[in-house]
Design an enzyme around this catalytic site. Structure first.
Site, PDB file in Angstrom:
ATOM      1  N   LYS A  42       0.850  -1.297  -0.052  1.00 37.73           N
ATOM      2  CA  LYS A  42       0.055  -0.056  -0.096  1.00 37.73           C
ATOM      3  C   LYS A  42       0.898   1.176   0.043  1.00 37.73           C
ATOM      4  O   LYS A  42       0.339   2.616   0.004  1.00 37.73           O
ATOM      5  CB  LYS A  42      -0.728   0.158   1.187  1.00 37.73           C
ATOM      6  CG  LYS A  42      -2.091  -1.027   1.149  1.00 37.73           C
ATOM      7  CD  LYS A  42      -2.995  -0.666   2.192  1.00 37.73           C
ATOM      8  CE  LYS A  42      -4.479  -1.207   1.825  1.00 37.73           C
ATOM      9  NZ  LYS A  42      -5.469  -0.766   2.720  1.00 37.73           N
ATOM     10  N   SER A 129      -8.603   6.722   6.395  1.00 39.35           N
ATOM     11  CA  SER A 129      -7.426   7.348   6.258  1.00 39.35           C
ATOM     12  C   SER A 129      -6.972   8.159   4.931  1.00 39.35           C
ATOM     13  O   SER A 129      -6.160   9.154   5.079  1.00 39.35           O
ATOM     14  CB  SER A 129      -6.310   6.288   6.810  1.00 39.35           C
ATOM     15  OG  SER A 129      -6.573   5.739   7.947  1.00 39.35           O
TER      16      SER A 129
HETATM   17  P1  ADP Z   1      -6.516  -1.913   5.975  1.00 38.00           P
HETATM   18  O1  ADP Z   1      -5.325  -1.629   5.051  1.00 38.00           O
HETATM   19  O2  ADP Z   1      -6.283  -3.343   6.698  1.00 38.00           O
HETATM   20  O3  ADP Z   1      -8.005  -1.743   5.532  1.00 38.00           O
HETATM   21  P2  ADP Z   1      -7.110   0.256   7.699  1.00 38.00           P
HETATM   22  O4  ADP Z   1      -6.361   1.130   8.660  1.00 38.00           O
HETATM   23  O5  ADP Z   1      -7.882   1.132   6.296  1.00 38.00           O
HETATM   24  O6  ADP Z   1      -6.286  -0.962   7.245  1.00 38.00           O
HETATM   25  O7  ADP Z   1      -8.675   0.032   8.111  1.00 38.00           O
HETATM   26  C1  ADP Z   1      -8.377  -1.039   9.226  1.00 38.00           C
HETATM   27  C2  ADP Z   1      -9.895  -1.444   9.771  1.00 38.00           C
HETATM   28  O8  ADP Z   1     -10.536  -0.288  10.235  1.00 38.00           O
HETATM   29  C3  ADP Z   1     -10.699  -1.830   8.599  1.00 38.00           C
HETATM   30  O9  ADP Z   1     -11.319  -3.233   8.873  1.00 38.00           O
HETATM   31  C4  ADP Z   1     -11.367  -0.843   8.232  1.00 38.00           C
HETATM   32  O10 ADP Z   1     -12.653  -1.147   7.553  1.00 38.00           O
HETATM   33  C5  ADP Z   1     -11.758  -0.275   9.492  1.00 38.00           C
HETATM   34  N1  ADP Z   1     -12.177   1.382   9.406  1.00 38.00           N
HETATM   35  C6  ADP Z   1     -11.098   2.239   8.786  1.00 38.00           C
HETATM   36  N2  ADP Z   1     -11.784   3.653   8.972  1.00 38.00           N
HETATM   37  C7  ADP Z   1     -12.929   3.244   9.835  1.00 38.00           C
HETATM   38  C8  ADP Z   1     -13.963   3.872  10.297  1.00 38.00           C
HETATM   39  N3  ADP Z   1     -14.098   5.360   9.987  1.00 38.00           N
HETATM   40  N4  ADP Z   1     -15.037   3.528  11.121  1.00 38.00           N
HETATM   41  C9  ADP Z   1     -14.906   2.056  11.119  1.00 38.00           C
HETATM   42  N5  ADP Z   1     -13.729   1.313  10.683  1.00 38.00           N
HETATM   43  C10 ADP Z   1     -12.897   1.917   9.886  1.00 38.00           C
END
Ligand code: ADP
Length: 161
Positions: A42, A129
């Protein structure tokens, strides 16, 4: 029996959506391990060490919560940590397909580890993010989405980009 849950992700950077899921998970399980994936594919903006450190600073001293980086198969890392539950966040229908595939694969690899999905408060359901990075990179205000230490870290990063 102590219930240990693992909450894996890239956390590039940690948002209020993530922290809410951590708090919700903590209310359900005895221990929560926030597992920060190196996620080289990523090409994260923040290094693994920076992402771990930001989460630690955002959470402060939260009993029963541990933050660590990992760069191995999630199911292997979960076993190392004695975690029997994987927590993932589900925001919208668009998350479902990928999350369902991931959960099915993890069950295939480790049938003894259960994935549970938690949903954030409605006002965080559009928060990611990647959006935070984009808004901040273009000079927008992200202070309602992330902790002040993350706001500063994002500003610092954009100086060098
Ligand atoms: P990944 O690369 O594993 O998707 P992320 O940091 O983007 O990593 O997300 C980690 C977890 O947190 C995932 O299950 C994602 O769906 C969840 N997540 C991310 N943003 C939110 C949010 N705003 N509310 C709830 N869950 C979230």
């Amino acid at each position: 029996m102590t219930k240990v849950a693992i909450y894996p992700g890239t956390f590039d950077p940690v948002t209020h959506g993530h922290t809410e899921i951590i708090h919700r998970a903590r209310s359900l399980f005895d221990r929560v391990i926030v597992a920060v994936a190196k996620s080289r594919g990523k090409a994260p903006v923040f290094t693994l060490e920076e992402r771990v450190s930001l989460i630690e600073r955002v959470l402060g001293d939260l009993p029963g919560v541990e933050v660590c980086g990992f760069n191995i198969l999630l199911t292997d890392f979960s076993r190392q940590k004695n975690a029997t539950i994987i927590v993932r966040g589900l925001r919208m229908v668009s998350d479902f397909e990928y999350e369902f595939q991931l959960a099915s694969m993890n069950r295939h690899l480790a049938p003894d580890i259960e994935t549970v999905f938690l949903t954030p408060a409605e006002h965080y359901s559009h928060l990611s993010s990647s959006l935070v990075r984009e808004i901040s990179g273009l000079g927008g205000d992200v202070s309602q989405f992330v902790h002040p230490v993350v706001v500063s870290a994002l500003q610092e990063k954009s100086k060098w980009r």
